[in-house]
Write an enzyme that holds these catalytic residues in place. Structure first.
Site, PDB file in Angstrom:
ATOM      1  N   GLU A 102       0.845  -1.199   0.000  1.00 50.02           N
ATOM      2  CA  GLU A 102       0.000   0.000   0.000  1.00 50.02           C
ATOM      3  C   GLU A 102       0.879   1.248   0.000  1.00 50.02           C
ATOM      4  O   GLU A 102       1.994   1.222   0.531  1.00 50.02           O
ATOM      5  CB  GLU A 102      -0.904  -0.056   1.250  1.00 50.02           C
ATOM      6  N   ASP A 106      -3.606   6.013   6.354  1.00 53.65           N
ATOM      7  CA  ASP A 106      -4.002   7.272   6.988  1.00 53.65           C
ATOM      8  C   ASP A 106      -4.909   6.931   8.179  1.00 53.65           C
ATOM      9  O   ASP A 106      -4.434   6.693   9.278  1.00 53.65           O
ATOM     10  CB  ASP A 106      -4.693   8.127   5.921  1.00 53.65           C
ATOM     11  N   PHE A 155      -0.689  16.558   4.068  1.00 54.44           N
ATOM     12  CA  PHE A 155      -0.942  15.919   2.778  1.00 54.44           C
ATOM     13  C   PHE A 155       0.351  15.856   1.961  1.00 54.44           C
ATOM     14  O   PHE A 155       1.069  16.843   1.843  1.00 54.44           O
ATOM     15  CB  PHE A 155      -2.013  16.697   2.006  1.00 54.44           C
TER      16      PHE A 155
HETATM   17  P1  5GP Z   1      -7.252   5.457   4.893  1.00 58.19           P
HETATM   18  O1  5GP Z   1      -8.365   4.526   4.618  1.00 58.19           O
HETATM   19  O2  5GP Z   1      -6.077   4.806   5.588  1.00 58.19           O
HETATM   20  O3  5GP Z   1      -7.725   6.687   5.623  1.00 58.19           O
HETATM   21  O4  5GP Z   1      -6.816   6.018   3.502  1.00 58.19           O
HETATM   22  C1  5GP Z   1      -5.705   5.621   2.830  1.00 58.19           C
HETATM   23  C2  5GP Z   1      -5.747   6.203   1.428  1.00 58.19           C
HETATM   24  O5  5GP Z   1      -5.972   7.628   1.475  1.00 58.19           O
HETATM   25  C3  5GP Z   1      -4.432   6.018   0.748  1.00 58.19           C
HETATM   26  O6  5GP Z   1      -4.340   4.799   0.066  1.00 58.19           O
HETATM   27  C4  5GP Z   1      -4.368   7.217  -0.180  1.00 58.19           C
HETATM   28  O7  5GP Z   1      -5.019   6.895  -1.387  1.00 58.19           O
HETATM   29  C5  5GP Z   1      -5.156   8.284   0.536  1.00 58.19           C
HETATM   30  N1  5GP Z   1      -4.283   9.234   1.273  1.00 58.19           N
HETATM   31  C6  5GP Z   1      -4.201   9.400   2.608  1.00 58.19           C
HETATM   32  N2  5GP Z   1      -3.326  10.358   2.938  1.00 58.19           N
HETATM   33  C7  5GP Z   1      -2.817  10.824   1.764  1.00 58.19           C
HETATM   34  C8  5GP Z   1      -1.842  11.838   1.429  1.00 58.19           C
HETATM   35  O8  5GP Z   1      -1.246  12.535   2.276  1.00 58.19           O
HETATM   36  N3  5GP Z   1      -1.588  12.015   0.100  1.00 58.19           N
HETATM   37  C9  5GP Z   1      -2.201  11.291  -0.884  1.00 58.19           C
HETATM   38  N4  5GP Z   1      -1.860  11.545  -2.145  1.00 58.19           N
HETATM   39  N5  5GP Z   1      -3.125  10.327  -0.604  1.00 58.19           N
HETATM   40  C10 5GP Z   1      -3.422  10.094   0.702  1.00 58.19           C
HETATM   41 MG    MG Z   2      -3.691   3.708  -1.485  1.00 54.25          MG
END
Ligand code: 5GP
Ligand code: MG
Length: 179
Positions: A102, A106, A155
């Site tokens: 992955e 986040d 971000f």
């Molecule tokens: P989660 O379900 O863990 O909240 O989300 C993970 C997904 O959110 C990652 O696979 C990615 O696609 C997106 N994401 C989370 N933080 C960032 C970030 O700082 N930059 C980018 N480009 N995508 C992020």
């Molecule tokens: Mg992803």
């Protein structure tokens, strides 16, 4: 400070390529050690992990397969928010050690849901290998066995990760600059 402009936002280098590759090699060595004698299947989550997966897999010396999956979001009624369906899983993972590749964890909700889905296919084991983790944002109890780098909650883009579709094709990782 090296900055780039993507659409309305300015980004500054926060993780140079050399540091990323050093950590990718470290994690690959851990996988080689932990899964010695196994034939794992790596499941790389598109789009964000495509560069990470390419660099990681070239450091893996185990006999292994790699398959690419996508997580399609759709609106659903769920306590955990948006439901994401795993699409493109076209190999048989039954009885095999699976390593999810992955780009970034986040809140952790995406990984928790993916693990639940994969469990239905009865793999031997499921480990998460994430390039980046934002520990400050984790909302669920998730065991991330392999992490290359932990980062703050800001971000980021680059090295496969995008801002509105752009910025995936940079060697370094950049953090948004708040103005
Ligand atoms: P989660 O379900 O863990 O909240 O989300 C993970 C997904 O959110 C990652 O696979 C990615 O696609 C997106 N994401 C989370 N933080 C960032 C970030 O700082 N930059 C980018 N480009 N995508 C992020
Ligand atoms: Mg992803």
């Amino acid at each position: 400070m090296k900055t780039i402009q993507i659409k309305d936002k300015t980004f500054a280098v926060s993780l140079p390529e050399a540091e990323i590759l050093k950590q990718v090699k470290r994690v690959a060595a851990e996988i080689n050690r932990d899964l010695a004698g196994e034939e794992p299947i790596f499941l790389a989550v598109l789009n964000g992990s495509f560069i990470f997966a390419a660099d990681l897999l070239r450091e893996v010396t185990l006999p292994c397969e790699i398959s690419f999956v996508k997580l399609a979001s759709y609106e659903g009624v769920s306590s955990t928010g948006t439901i994401k369906e795993v699409i493109g899983l076209n190999c048989d993972i039954t009885g095999r050690p699976v390593v999810i590749v992955e780009d970034i964890v986040d809140s952790g909700l995406t990984m928790v849901h993916m693990i639940e889905t994969l469990k239905g296919h009865n793999p031997k084991s499921i480990d998460v290998c994430s390039l980046l983790v934002k520990p400050g944002n984790l909302k669920v109890n998730l065991d991330i066995k392999y992490t290359c780098l932990e980062i703050p909650n800001d971000f980021i883009v680059g090295y496969g990760l995008d801002y509105d579709g752009y910025g995936r094709n940079t060697r370094d990782i950049y953090t948004v600059v708040e103005e």
